[in-house]
Design a protein around this motif. Structure first.
Motif, PDB file in Angstrom:
ATOM      1  N   LEU A   1       0.832  -1.205   0.000  1.00  0.00           N
ATOM      2  CA  LEU A   1       0.000   0.000   0.000  1.00  0.00           C
ATOM      3  C   LEU A   1       0.869   1.258   0.000  1.00  0.00           C
ATOM      4  CD1 LEU A   1      -2.776  -1.020   2.581  1.00  0.00           C
ATOM      5  CD2 LEU A   1      -3.028  -0.788   0.103  1.00  0.00           C
ATOM      6  N   TYR A   2       1.912   1.205   0.785  1.00  0.00           N
ATOM      7  CA  TYR A   2       2.856   2.335   0.862  1.00  0.00           C
ATOM      8  C   TYR A   2       3.523   2.579  -0.498  1.00  0.00           C
ATOM      9  CZ  TYR A   2       7.432   4.503   1.656  1.00  0.00           C
ATOM     10  OH  TYR A   2       8.554   5.278   1.561  1.00  0.00           O
ATOM     11  N   ASP A   3       3.976   1.501  -1.133  1.00  0.00           N
ATOM     12  CA  ASP A   3       4.640   1.633  -2.430  1.00  0.00           C
ATOM     13  C   ASP A   3       3.696   2.211  -3.483  1.00  0.00           C
ATOM     14  OD1 ASP A   3       7.075   0.718  -1.545  1.00  0.00           O
ATOM     15  OD2 ASP A   3       6.678  -1.379  -2.069  1.00  0.00           O
ATOM     16  N   LEU A   4       2.447   1.751  -3.479  1.00  0.00           N
ATOM     17  CA  LEU A   4       1.461   2.266  -4.431  1.00  0.00           C
ATOM     18  C   LEU A   4       1.263   3.767  -4.255  1.00  0.00           C
ATOM     19  CD1 LEU A   4      -1.266  -0.559  -4.386  1.00  0.00           C
ATOM     20  CD2 LEU A   4       0.179   0.094  -6.323  1.00  0.00           C
ATOM     21  N   LYS A   5       1.139   4.196  -3.028  1.00  0.00           N
ATOM     22  CA  LYS A   5       0.930   5.626  -2.762  1.00  0.00           C
ATOM     23  C   LYS A   5       2.188   6.435  -3.064  1.00  0.00           C
ATOM     24  CE  LYS A   5      -1.852   6.712   0.584  1.00  0.00           C
ATOM     25  NZ  LYS A   5      -2.895   7.528  -0.104  1.00  0.00           N
ATOM     26  N   LYS A   6       3.323   5.896  -2.675  1.00  0.00           N
ATOM     27  CA  LYS A   6       4.600   6.606  -2.873  1.00  0.00           C
ATOM     28  C   LYS A   6       4.894   6.835  -4.358  1.00  0.00           C
ATOM     29  CE  LYS A   6       8.391   4.340  -2.795  1.00  0.00           C
ATOM     30  NZ  LYS A   6       9.565   3.514  -2.452  1.00  0.00           N
ATOM     31  N   ASN A   7       4.579   5.846  -5.189  1.00  0.00           N
ATOM     32  CA  ASN A   7       4.895   5.928  -6.609  1.00  0.00           C
ATOM     33  C   ASN A   7       4.002   6.908  -7.374  1.00  0.00           C
ATOM     34  OD1 ASN A   7       6.915   4.027  -6.285  1.00  0.00           O
ATOM     35  ND2 ASN A   7       5.581   2.301  -6.787  1.00  0.00           N
ATOM     36  N   LYS A   8       2.934   7.391  -6.723  1.00  0.00           N
ATOM     37  CA  LYS A   8       2.007   8.304  -7.387  1.00  0.00           C
ATOM     38  C   LYS A   8       2.197   9.758  -6.963  1.00  0.00           C
ATOM     39  CE  LYS A   8      -1.687   4.840  -7.851  1.00  0.00           C
ATOM     40  NZ  LYS A   8      -3.062   4.468  -7.433  1.00  0.00           N
ATOM     41  N   ARG A   9       3.201  10.003  -6.132  1.00  0.00           N
ATOM     42  CA  ARG A   9       3.343  11.364  -5.591  1.00  0.00           C
ATOM     43  C   ARG A   9       4.811  11.774  -5.499  1.00  0.00           C
ATOM     44  NH1 ARG A   9      -0.098  11.618  -1.237  1.00  0.00           N
ATOM     45  NH2 ARG A   9       1.134  13.173  -0.124  1.00  0.00           N
ATOM     46  N   THR A  10       5.000  13.086  -5.352  1.00  0.00           N
ATOM     47  CA  THR A  10       6.354  13.626  -5.197  1.00  0.00           C
ATOM     48  C   THR A  10       6.625  14.021  -3.747  1.00  0.00           C
ATOM     49  OG1 THR A  10       5.527  15.836  -5.783  1.00  0.00           O
ATOM     50  CG2 THR A  10       6.436  14.491  -7.566  1.00  0.00           C
ATOM     51  N   THR A  11       5.565  14.122  -2.938  1.00  0.00           N
ATOM     52  CA  THR A  11       5.722  14.417  -1.515  1.00  0.00           C
ATOM     53  C   THR A  11       5.676  13.104  -0.730  1.00  0.00           C
ATOM     54  OG1 THR A  11       3.335  14.782  -1.373  1.00  0.00           O
ATOM     55  CG2 THR A  11       4.728  16.723  -1.694  1.00  0.00           C
ATOM     56  N   PRO A  12       6.094  13.123   0.535  1.00  0.00           N
ATOM     57  CA  PRO A  12       6.093  11.881   1.327  1.00  0.00           C
ATOM     58  C   PRO A  12       4.740  11.188   1.365  1.00  0.00           C
ATOM     59  CG  PRO A  12       7.335  13.580   2.462  1.00  0.00           C
ATOM     60  CD  PRO A  12       6.709  14.245   1.277  1.00  0.00           C
ATOM     61  N   ALA A  13       4.764   9.862   1.274  1.00  0.00           N
ATOM     62  CA  ALA A  13       3.531   9.070   1.313  1.00  0.00           C
ATOM     63  C   ALA A  13       3.074   8.835   2.743  1.00  0.00           C
ATOM     64  CB  ALA A  13       3.741   7.734   0.611  1.00  0.00           C
ATOM     65  N   VAL A  14       3.979   9.001   3.703  1.00  0.00           N
ATOM     66  CA  VAL A  14       3.655   8.841   5.116  1.00  0.00           C
ATOM     67  C   VAL A  14       4.254  10.027   5.861  1.00  0.00           C
ATOM     68  CG1 VAL A  14       3.755   7.333   7.132  1.00  0.00           C
ATOM     69  CG2 VAL A  14       3.849   6.346   4.840  1.00  0.00           C
ATOM     70  N   ALA A  15       3.466  10.604   6.741  1.00  0.00           N
ATOM     71  CA  ALA A  15       3.951  11.748   7.510  1.00  0.00           C
ATOM     72  C   ALA A  15       3.308  11.731   8.887  1.00  0.00           C
ATOM     73  CB  ALA A  15       3.634  13.054   6.778  1.00  0.00           C
ATOM     74  N   ASP A  16       3.857  12.564   9.738  1.00  0.00           N
ATOM     75  CA  ASP A  16       3.232  12.711  11.058  1.00  0.00           C
ATOM     76  C   ASP A  16       2.676  14.117  11.191  1.00  0.00           C
ATOM     77  OD1 ASP A  16       5.602  13.986  11.064  1.00  0.00           O
ATOM     78  OD2 ASP A  16       6.338  13.181  12.956  1.00  0.00           O
ATOM     79  N   LEU A  17       1.996  14.351  12.293  1.00  0.00           N
ATOM     80  CA  LEU A  17       1.407  15.652  12.572  1.00  0.00           C
ATOM     81  C   LEU A  17       2.262  16.410  13.575  1.00  0.00           C
ATOM     82  CD1 LEU A  17      -2.386  14.766  12.907  1.00  0.00           C
ATOM     83  CD2 LEU A  17      -1.396  16.307  11.212  1.00  0.00           C
ATOM     84  N   HIS A  18       2.520  17.677  13.262  1.00  0.00           N
ATOM     85  CA  HIS A  18       3.117  18.578  14.228  1.00  0.00           C
ATOM     86  C   HIS A  18       2.006  19.517  14.652  1.00  0.00           C
ATOM     87  CE1 HIS A  18       7.655  18.036  13.135  1.00  0.00           C
ATOM     88  NE2 HIS A  18       7.061  16.919  13.461  1.00  0.00           N
ATOM     89  N   ARG A  19       1.451  19.211  15.822  1.00  0.00           N
ATOM     90  CA  ARG A  19       0.237  19.891  16.267  1.00  0.00           C
ATOM     91  C   ARG A  19      -0.881  19.597  15.268  1.00  0.00           C
ATOM     92  NH1 ARG A  19       3.101  25.543  18.197  1.00  0.00           N
ATOM     93  NH2 ARG A  19       4.247  24.631  19.965  1.00  0.00           N
ATOM     94  N   ALA A  20      -1.270  20.607  14.462  1.00  0.00           N
ATOM     95  CA  ALA A  20      -2.368  20.359  13.512  1.00  0.00           C
ATOM     96  C   ALA A  20      -1.871  20.396  12.070  1.00  0.00           C
ATOM     97  CB  ALA A  20      -3.476  21.394  13.709  1.00  0.00           C
ATOM     98  N   THR A  21      -0.553  20.340  11.874  1.00  0.00           N
ATOM     99  CA  THR A  21       0.017  20.498  10.536  1.00  0.00           C
ATOM    100  C   THR A  21       0.538  19.171   9.991  1.00  0.00           C
ATOM    101  OG1 THR A  21       0.706  22.740  11.110  1.00  0.00           O
ATOM    102  CG2 THR A  21       1.699  21.770   9.146  1.00  0.00           C
ATOM    103  N   CYS A  22       0.079  18.809   8.787  1.00  0.00           N
ATOM    104  CA  CYS A  22       0.580  17.619   8.109  1.00  0.00           C
ATOM    105  C   CYS A  22       1.987  17.899   7.614  1.00  0.00           C
ATOM    106  CB  CYS A  22      -0.342  17.268   6.940  1.00  0.00           C
ATOM    107  SG  CYS A  22       0.338  16.002   5.836  1.00  0.00           S
ATOM    108  N   GLN A  23       2.914  17.035   7.900  1.00  0.00           N
ATOM    109  CA  GLN A  23       4.310  17.249   7.521  1.00  0.00           C
ATOM    110  C   GLN A  23       4.630  16.796   6.105  1.00  0.00           C
ATOM    111  OE1 GLN A  23       6.535  19.055   9.571  1.00  0.00           O
ATOM    112  NE2 GLN A  23       4.443  19.404  10.305  1.00  0.00           N
ATOM    113  N   SER A  24       3.578  16.371   5.381  1.00  0.00           N
ATOM    114  CA  SER A  24       3.772  16.064   3.963  1.00  0.00           C
ATOM    115  C   SER A  24       3.383  17.254   3.103  1.00  0.00           C
ATOM    116  CB  SER A  24       2.968  14.835   3.547  1.00  0.00           C
ATOM    117  OG  SER A  24       3.164  14.550   2.174  1.00  0.00           O
ATOM    118  N   CYS A  25       2.168  17.771   3.306  1.00  0.00           N
ATOM    119  CA  CYS A  25       1.697  18.918   2.514  1.00  0.00           C
ATOM    120  C   CYS A  25       1.849  20.243   3.254  1.00  0.00           C
ATOM    121  CB  CYS A  25       0.241  18.731   2.105  1.00  0.00           C
ATOM    122  SG  CYS A  25      -0.900  18.617   3.503  1.00  0.00           S
TER     123      CYS A  25
END
Length: 235
Positions: free
Chosen positions: A179-203
């Motif tokens: 699942l990770y590989d499928l998502k990763k191959n379709k994007r240029t930003t990280p496919a997995v990220a964490d939250l810093h407070r209310a901010t997504c660290q990918s977008c």
């Protein structure tokens, strides 16, 4: 959640590998070597041109010396003939030839002197350029060693990250990695990220209170996703 955190670690490994690849392609040491080589090529090109000009000047000097020998031979011949000539008209003609040959030789001497100065200047330029090339060779050697060291360090870091990735991958279920590989191959930003407070660290966009609440209530069999960029989120 533990698996998702491991997946985040896998993403960090992949991000590090991408950064290393970019760093390897844009090493300042590579730029320095290219610049040093460009300077060296310029010196070599200039040296070739100076040597060619010096060769032309030396050839012209040789031609002048050959012509002067002809003039001297003519002067000697006419002077010898002058000793045996009685008729004034013939003597005058021979004297005229001697004068003309002497004038040509004098002009040749002046031109040869000028050419000798030019040749001397070219010779000095040739020596100076040769010294610059020797020094630039040392610069290139240093830049080459620096680049080799930088590449070696990048490759070593790559091996370490790849080893870590293998270890992390072994702790994640194959289905989740797919699942990770499928998502990763379709994007240029990280496919997995964490939250810093209310901010997504990918977008790097903020999630609303409602969106955060919904993510926290996400069932265990559902992987939380960012409502803005669809990456997997470690909440």
């Amino acid at each position: 959640m533990a698996s998702l955190k491991q997946l985040l670690e896998l993403q960090r490994c992949d991000t590090a590998l991408l950064q290393l690849k970019h760093h390897l392609a844009t090493l300042s040491e590579r730029t320095n070597l290219t610049a040093a080589t460009t300077v060296q090529n310029s010196f070599n090109k200039e040296l070739v041109a100076v040597r060619a000009q010096l060769k032309v000047a030396q050839h012209d000097i040789e031609l002048i010396e050959i012509d002067n020998k002809k003039c001297e031979a003519s002067i000697a011949k006419y002077a010898q003939q002058l000793k045996t000539i009685i008729a004034p008209r013939e003597a005058e003609a021979l004297q005229h030839e001697i004068t003309m040959a002497t004038a040509v030789r004098s002009a040749n001497d002046d031109r040869e002197l000028a050419l000798l100065e030019v040749a001397e200047q070219f010779d000095r330029q040739q020596i100076e350029l040769s010294n610059q090339i020797i020094k630039q060779n040392e610069v290139i050697e240093q830049a080459t060693r620096a680049l080799a060291l930088a590449i070696e360090q990048c490759e070593q870091s790559k091996l370490e990250v790849e080893a870590k990735r293998i270890t992390v991958s072994a702790m994640i279920a194959p289905e989740l990695i797919k699942l990770y590989d499928l998502k990763k191959n379709k994007r240029t930003t990280p496919a997995v990220a964490d939250l810093h407070r209310a901010t997504c660290q990918s977008c790097h966009l903020d999630l609303s209170t409602v969106e955060l609440s919904a993510l926290k209530k996400c069932p265990d069999d559902v992987i939380p996703e960012c409502p803005n960029c669809d990456c997997y989120l470690v909440v």
